[in-house]
Design a protein around this motif. Structure first.
Motif, PDB file in Angstrom:
ATOM      1  N   TYR A   1      -7.391   7.220  21.216  1.00 47.47           N
ATOM      2  CA  TYR A   1      -6.852   7.488  22.543  1.00 47.47           C
ATOM      3  C   TYR A   1      -5.557   6.726  22.792  1.00 47.47           C
ATOM      4  CZ  TYR A   1     -11.256   9.771  23.703  1.00 47.47           C
ATOM      5  OH  TYR A   1     -12.329  10.625  23.729  1.00 47.47           O
ATOM      6  N   SER A   2      -4.662   7.433  23.450  1.00 48.11           N
ATOM      7  CA  SER A   2      -3.401   6.858  23.897  1.00 48.11           C
ATOM      8  C   SER A   2      -2.861   7.751  25.006  1.00 48.11           C
ATOM      9  CB  SER A   2      -2.402   6.778  22.735  1.00 48.11           C
ATOM     10  OG  SER A   2      -2.099   8.087  22.269  1.00 48.11           O
ATOM     11  N   PRO A   3      -1.909   7.270  25.797  1.00 48.89           N
ATOM     12  CA  PRO A   3      -1.343   8.125  26.847  1.00 48.89           C
ATOM     13  C   PRO A   3      -0.646   9.350  26.244  1.00 48.89           C
ATOM     14  CG  PRO A   3      -0.818   5.815  27.244  1.00 48.89           C
ATOM     15  CD  PRO A   3      -1.387   5.892  25.852  1.00 48.89           C
ATOM     16  N   VAL A   4      -0.946  10.519  26.787  1.00 41.82           N
ATOM     17  CA  VAL A   4      -0.380  11.772  26.280  1.00 41.82           C
ATOM     18  C   VAL A   4       0.289  12.523  27.431  1.00 41.82           C
ATOM     19  CG1 VAL A   4      -0.820  13.949  25.083  1.00 41.82           C
ATOM     20  CG2 VAL A   4      -2.193  11.930  24.539  1.00 41.82           C
ATOM     21  N   ASN A   5       1.567  12.892  27.223  1.00 45.25           N
ATOM     22  CA  ASN A   5       2.286  13.722  28.195  1.00 45.25           C
ATOM     23  C   ASN A   5       1.992  15.183  27.840  1.00 45.25           C
ATOM     24  OD1 ASN A   5       4.036  15.137  29.769  1.00 45.25           O
ATOM     25  ND2 ASN A   5       5.858  13.945  29.235  1.00 45.25           N
TER      26      ASN A   5
END
Length: 852
Positions: free
Chosen positions: A565-569
Motif C-alpha cells: 500500500y501507498s498513496p495512489v492518485n
C-alpha cells in the motif's frame, strides 16, 4: 252449398295446423305462453269459421268449430281448449246471436269437454292416435253435436237434421282425421326433436351441420357447443359473431381442410382430433367425426357430424406419457440437471412452466438451493427457507396453491416475508420421501391468476413423487460425477494451456531468432536493421509478458502475493493506463474514453499502485482484443465505501456458458485453432487474484453481439499509478510467384519472406486458411506452400485438407508453434508433406524446401 262452405272451413283448418306447427317450433308445448298462443289461434280460427258458415236461417249456422275446439283440447290441453272455447262462445252469443246461440254454445262446451276427457285418457294410457281412433273421436264429438240439435227452436229441428246429418256424421269425422293427423305428426316431430335434443344434451359433445367452406359456416349446431367452446349456437350460426374455423388453432386449419377435401370425393367418414381455443382463451382438445351429405348428382350439400370434448382423455394420455418420459429420463439421464430439464419440458405440455424452479433443502443450514431455475423476473441461486413461500411448503410438507389477492393475508397469518417479484398465481409442491422433505418444486405465473388449479397441483404431486426418490439417490452420485468432471476439466485445461503456451512462446521466439539471424547479413541496410530490431523487440516483449503472467499466477496460487500500500492518485493512474492504449485503439478503429464519476479531481487513496495498474491494463487490453470499430469506456466512482471500476466494451461478447468459468486459470472462451487472438488464458485469473489480494471483488456481465462489462471494486481508503503496453508488428506488402506462405503472424511471415527473397524466391502470402485456398484456386504456378497451423477463420489443418482435395500433388509443409508429437501426427494425417516447428531455422527451412 253446405259442402262448399265446409271445404272453405277445411282450408282454414289446414292453415291452422301449419301455423300451429310454427308456434311449436318457437314455443315449448308445455310452456304457458305456448298454451295461450294456441288457445288464441284456435279460437281465432273458430271465429273465422263462424264468419263464413252455412246458414240455415238467421241466427242458425253451421261451421267447423266442433272440430277446432275438440282437437285443440285433445292435443294441447285444458288451457288452450278453454281459451279457444270462451272466445268462440262469446263471439257466438254477442256477435252472431239468434235462435241458435244456446245450441252453438252447448256444442262448443261439449267439444271442449269431450276433447278434455280424451286428452287426460290419452296422457294416462299413452295412447297413440291412429286414423281409426281419430275417426271415432270425430264421430263422438259430432254425434253429441247432433243430439244437441234438439235444443234448437222446434220448427228448425227436423229441417236441420235433414240438411246436416250426412255431412256432420259422414264428412266432419273425416276432417277430424285429416287435421288430427297433421297435428299428430307435428306432435311426433316435436317429440322426436325433444328426444334428439335430450340425447345430444347428455353426450359429451355437440352435433353440427355446416357448409363445406373454409369458415365451416354452421347452419345448425347443438347447444352443447357452449359448454365446450364458450360460444352460443347463435354466435356460430352463419358466422354471426365467430366462425368455427376461427377457434381452430392455426397449425391445424389447413390440415383439417385438406383432409376433408380428400375424403369427400371418396364419400368416406372423417375422423380427427385437434385443439381449439375457447372464448376464455383456454386450449381444449376435441375429436370430430363427420361425413358429407350429397345431392342426387353427387354434389356436396353440407357436412354433418359430432364433436366431442376429449381434453380430459388427452390430458390423461399426456400425463401417462409424461410419467413414462420422466421414468425413462430417470434411468437414462446422465446428470440431475438433464433430468430436471426433461421434467420441465414434459410439464410444459399441460401447465405454464415459463417460471419454474426446483430447489433442494438443507435442514441444517435452513437454506434452499436451486437445482433448476427458469424465471422471467428474478434469479436466485440460494435463499433462506425461513419466512418464504417455498420454505413454508418445505416445512409443512404440504402443497400450496395461492393467488396474488390472497398472498398478503396469508403472509401476515404465517409471518412470511415476500421474496422476489409477486406472481398472480403460485403453486408449490414438496419433494419428500417417507414424510421427510428434501426439496420443493414450484411454478408461478406473473400474468394469469387462473394459471393453475387443483388438477395442476395433482399433476405436480405425481411428478414430485417420481423426482423425490431419484433426487435423493442421485445427489450423492452427482457430487461424485461433478468432482470427476472437474478433475478431468482441470486436466484438459492444463493440456490446452501447455499447448497454448507452446504456441505463445514459439511464435515470438520465431521472430526473435529469425530476425536475429538476418541481422548478421553483411549487406543489411540501416532501415532493415531498424525493421528487424522492431520485430525482435516486439517478440521479446511478448515473451516477457508471458513469463510475467506465468510467474504472477504461480505466486497468486501459492499465496505469495501481498498488497504494497501507498498513496495512489486514481485519475493520474487511469490516464497513464489509457494513454498506453491510444495507438492500439486507433489501429482497431475503436473509441477509447474514461469518466471520473467520483466528483473528485484529486482522488487519492491508499492502495497498491502496481497491482491496480496491472488489473486495469489487463482488462482494457482484453476489451481491445475483442472489439473492432467500437467503443471501450472506463468509469470509476465511490460507492458504499468502495472505489468501483467498470470497463465496458462493445465487442463480440461472452457466451453465457463461459461466464462462470472466465476467471479460472488457463480458461479461454475459444480454445480452437481458428481463434483470431493471442493469449494464455491467465490474464483474467491474474486480475481476479490481484483484486482479491487488495480485498476487492470482480465480476462480469456480457451479451453476445452487444459487448462485455467487467466490474471490480477495492476498499476506498481516502488519502494516494503504471504498466506496459502491447505492440503489434506492421503488415508488409508481399509479391512473388513460387511459394505461398500461409501465416497470420506478421513477424513470422516477414522472417520467412526475407529468407526466401534473399534466395530469389518469389513469395505469396495468405493470412488465413480461406485466403490460402482462394489463392491456390486462382493460380497454377505455385510450387510449394508453407502452411501455419493456427490461423483465424480457417486453420491450417482444414485448409490443407481442402487444398489436397483439389491439388493432391502440391507439396505442403506445415509450420507450427505447437510442439507435441500428437500435433505432428495430426498435420501429417491432414495431408501435409513435411513439418517444421517454430522457431524455424534457415538451414532446416531450405533443406525441407529442397526436398520438393
Amino acid at each position: 252449398m253446405i259442402i262448399i262452405d265446409l271445404i272453405y272451413n277445411l282450408s282454414v283448418l289446414v292453415a291452422l295446423s301449419v301455423i300451429s306447427g310454427f308456434i311449436s317450433n318457437r314455443y315449448d308445448n308445455h310452456s304457458l305462453n305456448g298454451k295461450i298462443l294456441r288457445g288464441l289461434l284456435f279460437g281465432f280460427v273458430a271465429i273465422v269459421g263462424m264468419l263464413n258458415p252455412f246458414t240455415l236461417t238467421e241466427g242458425i249456422i253451421f261451421d267447423g268449430r266442433s272440430i277446432v275446439i275438440s282437437l285443440c283440447t285433445l292435443f294441447f290441453g285444458p288451457i288452450s281448449g278453454l281459451i279457444s272455447s270462451v272466445f268462440t262462445v262469446l263471439f257466438r252469443i254477442f256477435y252472431i246471436g239468434g235462435g241458435g246461440s244456446l245450441t252453438g254454445s252447448l256444442v262448443t262446451a261439449s267439444s271442449f269437454i269431450i276433447g278434455l276427457y280424451f286428452y287426460y285418457l290419452r296422457r294416462k294410457n299413452k295412447i297413440k292416435l291412429s286414423k281409426i281412433k281419430l275417426y271415432v273421436f270425430g264421430l263422438i264429438v259430432n254425434g253429441v253435436m247432433m243430439i244437441l240439435m234438439f235444443t234448437l227452436p222446434s220448427k228448425y229441428v227436423q229441417e236441420t237434421y235433414k240438411i246436416i246429418t250426412i255431412t256432420v256424421l259422414g264428412f266432419y269425422p273425416l276432417i277430424t282425421i285429416l287435421i288430427g293427423k297433421v297435428l299428430s305428426d307435428q306432435e311426433d316431430l316435436i317429440e322426436r326433436d325433444r328426444v334428439f335434443k335430450t340425447l345430444i344434451g347428455n353426450l359429451p359433445g355437440f352435433a353440427y351441420r355446416c357448409n363445406n367452406d373454409k369458415d365451416w359456416t354452421m347452419t345448425f349446431i347443438s347447444e352443447q357447443c357452449t359448454e365446450i367452446t364458450g360460444y352460443t349456437p347463435e354466435e356460430f350460426l352463419f358466422n354471426k359473431s365467430v366462425s368455427f374455423n376461427d377457434i381452430i388453432t392455426d397449425e391445424y386449419k389447413d390440415l383439417l381442410w385438406n383432409k376433408w377435401q380428400e375424403l369427400l370425393p371418396k364419400k368416406k367418414i372423417f375422423e380427427h382430433e385437434y385443439p381449439i381455443i375457447t372464448k376464455t382463451g383456454k386450449e381444449k382438445w376435441v375429436w370430430e367425426r363427420g361425413k358429407g351429405v350429397y345431392s342426387d348428382t353427387g354434389e356436396v350439400l353440407y357436412l354433418e357430424g359430432f364433436i366431442f370434448d376429449i381434453t380430459k382423455i388427452k390430458r390423461d394420455d399426456i400425463i401417462q406419457q409424461m410419467q413414462y418420459s420422466v421414468a425413462n429420463a430417470i434411468v437414462h439421464s446422465k446428470t440431475l440437471n438433464e433430468l430436471l430439464i426433461v421434467v420441465k419440458t414434459e410439464l410444459s405440455k399441460l401447465i405454464d412452466t415459463n417460471n419454474f424452479f426446483i430447489a433442494s433443502y438443507n435442514k441444517k443450514t435452513d437454506i434452499l438451493k436451486q437445482l433448476i431455475w427458469v424465471d422471467e423476473k428474478d434469479q436466485y441461486n440460494e435463499w433462506n427457507a425461513e419466512n418464504s413461500l417455498s420454505g413454508f411448503v418445505v416445512k409443512n410438507g404440504t402443497t400450496l396453491l395461492i393467488k396474488k389477492h390472497e398472498l398478503e393475508e396469508f403472509d401476515r397469518i404465517n409471518n412470511l416475508t415476500p421474496i422476489g417479484t409477486p406472481s398472480e398465481c403460485w403453486l408449490g409442491v414438496p419433494l419428500k420421501i417417507d414424510e421427510k422433505v428434501h426439496g420443493v418444486i414450484v411454478v408461478q405465473s406473473y400474468n394469469d391468476i387462473n394459471a393453475y388449479d387443483k388438477s395442476s397441483a395433482e399433476l405436480l404431486e405425481i411428478i414430485a413423487n417420481q423426482l423425490s426418490i431419484y433426487i435423493e439417490k442421485r445427489k450423492a452420485d452427482e457430487e461424485l460425477i461433478i468432482a470427476k468432471e472437474k478433475a478431468e476439466e482441470s486436466d484438459n485445461l492444463k493440456t490446452a494451456f501447455l499447448q497454448n503456451m507452446s504456441h505463445e512462446i514459439r511464435t515470438p521466439l520465431n521472430s526473435i531468432l529469425g530476425f536475429s539471424q538476418l541481422l548478421n547479413d553483411k549487406n543489411i541496410t540501416i532501415e532493415e536493421v531498424k525493421t528487424y530490431s522492431g520485430f525482435i523487440q516486439s517478440g521479446g516483449k511478448r515473451l516477457l509478458k508471458l513469463i510475467d503472467d506465468v510467474i504472477d499466477i504461480s505466486k497468486i496460487e501459492a499465496g505469495k502475493v501481498s498488497p504494497d500500500y501507498s498513496p495512489v492518485n486514481i485519475p493520474g493512474l487511469v490516464n497513464e493506463v489509457m494513454n498506453q492504449f491510444i495507438l492500439t485503439a486507433k489501429s482497431h478503429n475503436n473509441e477509447l474514453k474514461h469518466t471520473n464519476l467520483s466528483g473528485k479531481d484529486e482522488l487519492l487513496i491508499m492502495s497498491d499502485s502496481q497491482k491496480l495498474h496491472q488489473v486495469l491494463t489487463n482488462l482494457i487490453n482484453n476489451a481491445l482484443k475483442f472489439t473492432r470499430n467500437g467503443r471501450i469506456e472506463v468509469k470509476y466512482e465511490i460507492f458504499n465505501n468502495e472505489l468501483a471500476f467498470s470497463i465496458k466494451d462493445t465487442g463480440q461478447g461472452i457466451h453465457k456458458e463461459h461466464i462462470d468459468k472466465i476467471f479460472e486459470r488457463f480458461y479461454q472462451a475459444d480454445m480452437s485453432l481458428s481463434r483470431g487472438f493471442e493469449g494464455t488464458g491467465l490474464g483474467l485469473a491474474i486480475c481476479k487474484g490481484l483484486v482479491e489480494v487488495m480485498s476487492g471483488r470482480i465480476f462480469v456481465e456480457s451479451k453476445i453481439g452487444k459487448g462485455t462489462t467487467f466490474y471490480f471494486s477495492i476498499p476506498y481508503k481516502p488519502v494516494a499509478g503504471k504498466n506496459e503496453e502491447k505492440n503489434t508488428g506492421n503488415v508488409i506488402p508481399i509479391s512473388g510467384k513460387i511459394i505461398l506462405i500461409a501465416e497470420d503472424d506478421d513477424s513470422s511471415y516477414k522472417f520467412i519472406e526475407m529468407l526466401l527473397k534473399k534466395e530469389n524466391i518469389n513469395v505469396l502470402r495468405a493470412v488465413n486458411g480461406i485466403e490460402a485456398l482462394e489463392i491456390c484456386k486462382s493460380r497454377n504456378d505455385i510450387s510449394l506452400i508453407l502452411m501455419d497451423i493456427k490461423m483465424p477463420e480457417m486453420n491450417g489443418i482444414d485448409a490443407t485438407r481442402e487444398i489436397k482435395k483439389l491439388y493432391p500433388g502440391l507439396p505442403i509443409i506445415a509450420q507450427t508453434a505447437y510442439a507435441f508429437s500428437s500435433d505432428k501426427e495430426l498435420v501429417m494425417e491432414a495431408g501435409c508433406d513435411d513439418y517444421l516447428t517454430k522457431p524455424i531455422q534457415k538451414t532446416e527451412l531450405f533443406q525441407c524446401i529442397n526436398k520438393y
